[in-house]
Write an enzyme that holds these catalytic residues in place. Structure first.
Site, PDB file in Angstrom:
ATOM      1  N   SER A   1       7.201   2.131  -1.659  1.00  0.00           N
ATOM      2  CA  SER A   1       5.991   2.217  -2.479  1.00  0.00           C
ATOM      3  C   SER A   1       5.920   3.461  -3.358  1.00  0.00           C
ATOM      4  CB  SER A   1       4.746   2.125  -1.593  1.00  0.00           C
ATOM      5  OG  SER A   1       4.636   3.297  -0.825  1.00  0.00           O
TER       6      SER A   1
ATOM      7  N   SER B   1       0.843  -1.187   0.000  1.00  0.00           N
ATOM      8  CA  SER B   1       0.000   0.000   0.000  1.00  0.00           C
ATOM      9  C   SER B   1       0.877   1.236   0.000  1.00  0.00           C
ATOM     10  CB  SER B   1      -0.923  -0.003   1.219  1.00  0.00           C
ATOM     11  OG  SER B   1      -0.208   0.499   2.326  1.00  0.00           O
ATOM     12  N   LYS B   2       0.226   2.380  -0.066  1.00  0.00           N
ATOM     13  CA  LYS B   2       0.948   3.647  -0.188  1.00  0.00           C
ATOM     14  C   LYS B   2       1.925   3.890   0.958  1.00  0.00           C
ATOM     15  CE  LYS B   2      -2.664   6.195  -2.699  1.00  0.00           C
ATOM     16  NZ  LYS B   2      -2.304   5.608  -3.969  1.00  0.00           N
ATOM     17  N   ARG B   3       1.657   3.302   2.106  1.00  0.00           N
ATOM     18  CA  ARG B   3       2.497   3.581   3.262  1.00  0.00           C
ATOM     19  C   ARG B   3       3.689   2.638   3.394  1.00  0.00           C
ATOM     20  NH1 ARG B   3      -2.199   5.108   3.962  1.00  0.00           N
ATOM     21  NH2 ARG B   3      -2.948   2.985   4.110  1.00  0.00           N
ATOM     22  N   ASP B   4       3.754   1.602   2.561  1.00  0.00           N
ATOM     23  CA  ASP B   4       4.838   0.627   2.720  1.00  0.00           C
ATOM     24  C   ASP B   4       6.160   1.123   2.148  1.00  0.00           C
ATOM     25  OD1 ASP B   4       3.485  -1.483   4.071  1.00  0.00           O
ATOM     26  OD2 ASP B   4       2.359  -1.848   2.225  1.00  0.00           O
TER      27      ASP B   4
END
Ligand code: GLU
Length: 444
Positions: free
Chosen positions: A215, A209-212
């Site tokens: 990314s 996801s965007k927070r990983d």
């Protein structure tokens, strides 16, 4: 027919690693086949799309070197390349569906597309043949009551209008592809050839996801000090194994080797360590000048001022084996560019540990002062001579000199440091260390 492929991002946020890799596979295919690569901005969702996201996506693609032949900033014969500017075209295509008797208007004004309700097979280059049974879903809204069009409709219209021959996109779109094929047929058009590219997962198998970590292209790569060629290489191999003896490959090699049929059908796992390993390989292969150019924003950020370009290039080159990211370099080199560098705590302690250290450093300083020429070799010879004279091993003098000249306990070779800072600076650095040792030593 010349292949025409596209990357069609929705500008709702940063360029994500999955999107970048989709763009990259499209680009590789276009460059390999002599085709045309198009950038189309799918910005029909006014509430979720932002100008900043769109600019960020363009920056990210440019950084990766994924240049497009048609699209924003470059134009082309099938523009505008922003869906928000193509309403007339969508109206015209809606009229075609109307003429074909394939749409009807609800009481609230929504326009719905009548599904054919036949079995539809996607012949996917990566996933194979995927057959969808006749749908039982309600007919699909293509135009909302407020007059705006939905994604599936504009996506298909533009793929027709822009003459796309192939559509390569994330696997998350596969489940809706039957709707697209149904629309192509209703509009009397031949669907493109599809390839749905498996997702990129986190190392633990969860969806990225965007927070990983890893990314977002700008945040995770540009700002961290990756080289575009290294990220390009790593992303290309996330879901594809080129037929080559080695892993580190240039863009040209990747273009030459690219074969869509080799794209894995299983999901790929993201590995930040591997990505950093690629970066280290590319970093080590740079010339001193190219490395300096790449690291300059990070030096600027660290407040490092460069007076001598050639010296600075040699300095950053001297630490290239020590780092895997550009952002690590300032901490390894800052003392080269200033003479008021701090002494790390254990370094200061080591200098003061033995009373004879001051005499050893003074002897080295005298040997340096006596040098008529200043190369790495003469510097090294001077250190050896000073050690011999003082009756200690060269290996005992080196760490003291390193400490005095840099304030650090690690770094490139001591002769390299001394050579690069120069003869006069060596004198001043040693004197400063001696002053610090004298000032801080408790009176005997
Ligand atoms: N705008 C869509 C997305 O960002 C594009 C899908 C496609 O490539 O067809 O996922």
């Amino acid at each position: 027919m010349t292949p025409r492929v596209r990357f069609a991002p929705s500008p709702t946020g940063d360029l994500h690693v999955g999107g970048a890799r989709t763009a990259l596979f499209n680009w590789l295919f276009a460059r390999k086949t002599g085709g045309t690569f198009i950038l189309r901005v799918e910005d029909t969702d006014g509430a979720r799309n932002t100008e900043e996201a769109q600019r960020g996506i363009v920056r990210g693609l440019r950084w990766l070197g994924l240049d497009w032949d048609e699209g924003p900033e470059v134009g082309g014969p099938h523009g505008p390349y922003f869906q928000s500017q193509r309403k007339d075209i969508y109206d015209a295509y809606l009229a075609k569906l109307e003429a074909a008797g394939r749409v009807y208007t609800e009481e609230n004004g929504a326009v719905r597309f009548k599904f054919s309700r036949t079995a539809i097979t996607v012949h996917d280059l990566v996933c194979g043949d995927v057959t969808f049974a006749p749908t039982e879903e309600p007919d699909m809204t293509v135009r909302r009551p407020d007059g705006s069009y939905i994604f599936h409709f504009v996506n298909v219209v533009d793929d027709i209008e822009m003459r796309m021959t192939h559509v390569f996109r994330g696997e998350d779109h596969l489940s809706n592809t039957w709707k697209h094929i149904d629309l192509f047929h209703a509009l009397g058009a031949t669907p493109p050839t599809y390839a749905h590219i498996p997702l990129i997962l986190n190392p633990d198998g969860s969806k990225m996801s965007k927070r990983d970590a890893g990314s977002a292209i700008e945040h995770s790569y540009i700002h961290e000090g990756f080289l575009p060629d290294a990220v390009f290489n790593y992303l290309a191999m996330l879901g594809w194994t080129p037929r080559a003896e080695k892993e580190v490959l240039s863009r040209e090699e990747l273009v030459r080797l690219f074969d869509l049929a080799e794209i894995h059908s299983a999901n790929a796992r993201f590995d930040m360590q591997k990505c950093q390993w690629f970066n280290a390989q590319f970093l080590r292969a740079l010339s001193p000048e190219a490395l300096l150019a790449a690291v300059r924003p990070f030096l600027d950020n660290a407040g490092i001022t460069i007076a001598d370009e050639a010296m600075a290039a040699a300095v950053v080159f001297s630490v290239k084996e020590k780092v895997s990211l550009l952002k690590e370099i300032p901490a390894w080199v800052h003392y080269f560019f200033r003479e008021d560098y701090p002494f790390e705590a254990d370094v200061a302690a080591k200098l003061k540990a033995k009373p004879e250290n001051a005499a050893l450093l003074a002897a080295a300083s005298a040997a340096f002062a006596a040098q008529a020429s200043w190369t790495e070799e003469t510097v090294h010879a001077a250190i050896e001579a000073a050690a011999k004279e003082a009756g200690v091993k060269t290996g005992a003098l080196m760490p003291l000199l390193r400490a005095a000249l840099s304030g650090q306990s690690r770094g490139p070779g001591v002769s390299t440091i001394a050579h690069l800072v120069g003869q006069a600076s060596c004198q001043r650095r040693i004197q400063r260390a001696l002053d610090a040792m004298a000032a801080e030593s408790p009176a005997a």
